[in-house]
Write a protein that holds these residues in place. Structure first.
Motif, mmCIF file in Angstrom:
data_model
loop_
_atom_site.group_PDB
_atom_site.id
_atom_site.type_symbol
_atom_site.label_atom_id
_atom_site.label_comp_id
_atom_site.label_asym_id
_atom_site.label_seq_id
_atom_site.Cartn_x
_atom_site.Cartn_y
_atom_site.Cartn_z
ATOM 1 N N VAL A 12 24.979 -15.854 30.287
ATOM 2 C CA VAL A 12 26.179 -15.607 29.645
ATOM 3 C C VAL A 12 26.441 -16.661 28.809
ATOM 4 C CG1 VAL A 12 27.551 -16.167 31.603
ATOM 5 C CG2 VAL A 12 28.287 -14.486 29.976
ATOM 6 N N GLN A 13 27.175 -16.598 27.699
ATOM 7 C CA GLN A 13 28.057 -17.376 26.999
ATOM 8 C C GLN A 13 29.243 -18.050 27.609
ATOM 9 O OE1 GLN A 13 28.961 -15.869 22.987
ATOM 10 N NE2 GLN A 13 26.742 -16.980 22.476
ATOM 11 N N ALA A 14 29.458 -19.263 27.463
ATOM 12 C CA ALA A 14 30.819 -20.004 27.921
ATOM 13 C C ALA A 14 32.012 -19.173 27.494
ATOM 14 C CB ALA A 14 30.933 -21.173 27.593
ATOM 15 N N GLY A 15 32.673 -18.745 28.750
ATOM 16 C CA GLY A 15 34.010 -17.728 28.602
ATOM 17 C C GLY A 15 33.611 -16.478 28.926
ATOM 18 N N ASP A 90 28.845 -24.174 35.484
ATOM 19 C CA ASP A 90 28.856 -22.900 36.617
ATOM 20 C C ASP A 90 27.352 -22.510 36.802
ATOM 21 O OD1 ASP A 90 31.660 -21.671 35.546
ATOM 22 O OD2 ASP A 90 31.392 -22.876 37.299
ATOM 23 N N THR A 91 26.459 -23.078 35.889
ATOM 24 C CA THR A 91 24.823 -22.960 35.883
ATOM 25 C C THR A 91 24.392 -23.334 37.254
ATOM 26 O OG1 THR A 91 24.907 -22.948 33.505
ATOM 27 C CG2 THR A 91 22.817 -23.381 34.571
ATOM 28 N N ALA A 92 23.733 -22.436 38.017
ATOM 29 C CA ALA A 92 23.265 -22.571 39.264
ATOM 30 C C ALA A 92 22.366 -21.488 39.767
ATOM 31 C CB ALA A 92 24.195 -23.089 40.118
ATOM 32 N N VAL A 122 24.990 -20.277 32.172
ATOM 33 C CA VAL A 122 26.174 -20.487 31.319
ATOM 34 C C VAL A 122 25.857 -21.279 30.053
ATOM 35 C CG1 VAL A 122 28.634 -20.607 30.917
ATOM 36 C CG2 VAL A 122 27.709 -20.027 33.058
ATOM 37 N N SER A 123 25.659 -20.614 28.791
ATOM 38 C CA SER A 123 25.299 -21.357 27.648
ATOM 39 C C SER A 123 26.640 -21.933 26.905
ATOM 40 C CB SER A 123 24.581 -20.682 26.792
ATOM 41 O OG SER A 123 25.227 -19.428 26.108
ATOM 42 N N SER A 124 26.438 -23.133 26.352
ATOM 43 C CA SER A 124 27.953 -23.530 25.722
ATOM 44 C C SER A 124 27.946 -22.961 24.075
ATOM 45 C CB SER A 124 27.676 -25.146 25.686
ATOM 46 O OG SER A 124 26.456 -25.521 25.156
#
Length: 124
Positions: A12-15, A90-92, A122-124
């Motif tokens: 998912v993208q950031a946000g 939060d990537t984990a 989570v991608s930036s």
């Protein structure tokens, strides 16, 4: 044989938002607290959130407070983690666990039953 199966992870993208689910089998968990933990690559596993057996009390790590919400459905033997405003940090791999022993909800040693984990990226 106690089994916990997590689902709902992904990229998912950031946000953005994701909702994780954890369903138990082999016994009922309605009398026990449930928790979510996570482990990022190269880091120790850490506490994320927990919920009492009746769902009336919740606990959160400071890093997720206000963004994540834990809930449970005892009839479905399922615990959820709604994650909003996700950040790259939060990537984990996220794990659910059953709290059987008394003591702090954030102490992993109080959780003898664990799922296999679900990856959240989570991608930036």
């Amino acid at each position: 044989q106690v089994q916990l199966v997590e689902s709902g992870g992904g990229l998912v993208q950031a946000g953005g938002s994701l909702r994780l689910s954890c369903t138990g089998s082999g016994r009922t968990f309605s009398g026990y607290g449930m928790g979510w933990f996570r482990q990022a690559l190269g880091k120790e596993r850490e506490f994320v959130a927990a919920i009492s057996w009746a769902g009336g009390t919740t606990y959160y790590a400071d890093s997720v407070k206000g963004r994540f919400t834990i809930s449970r459905d005892n009839a479905q033997n399922t615990v959820y983690l709604q994650m909003n405003s996700l950040k790259p940090e939060d990537t984990a791999v996220y794990y659910c666990a059953v709290r059987v022993y008394s003591g702090s909800y954030s102490n992993q040693n109080n959780y003898p039953y664990w799922g296999q984990g679900t990856q959240v990226t989570v991608s930036s």
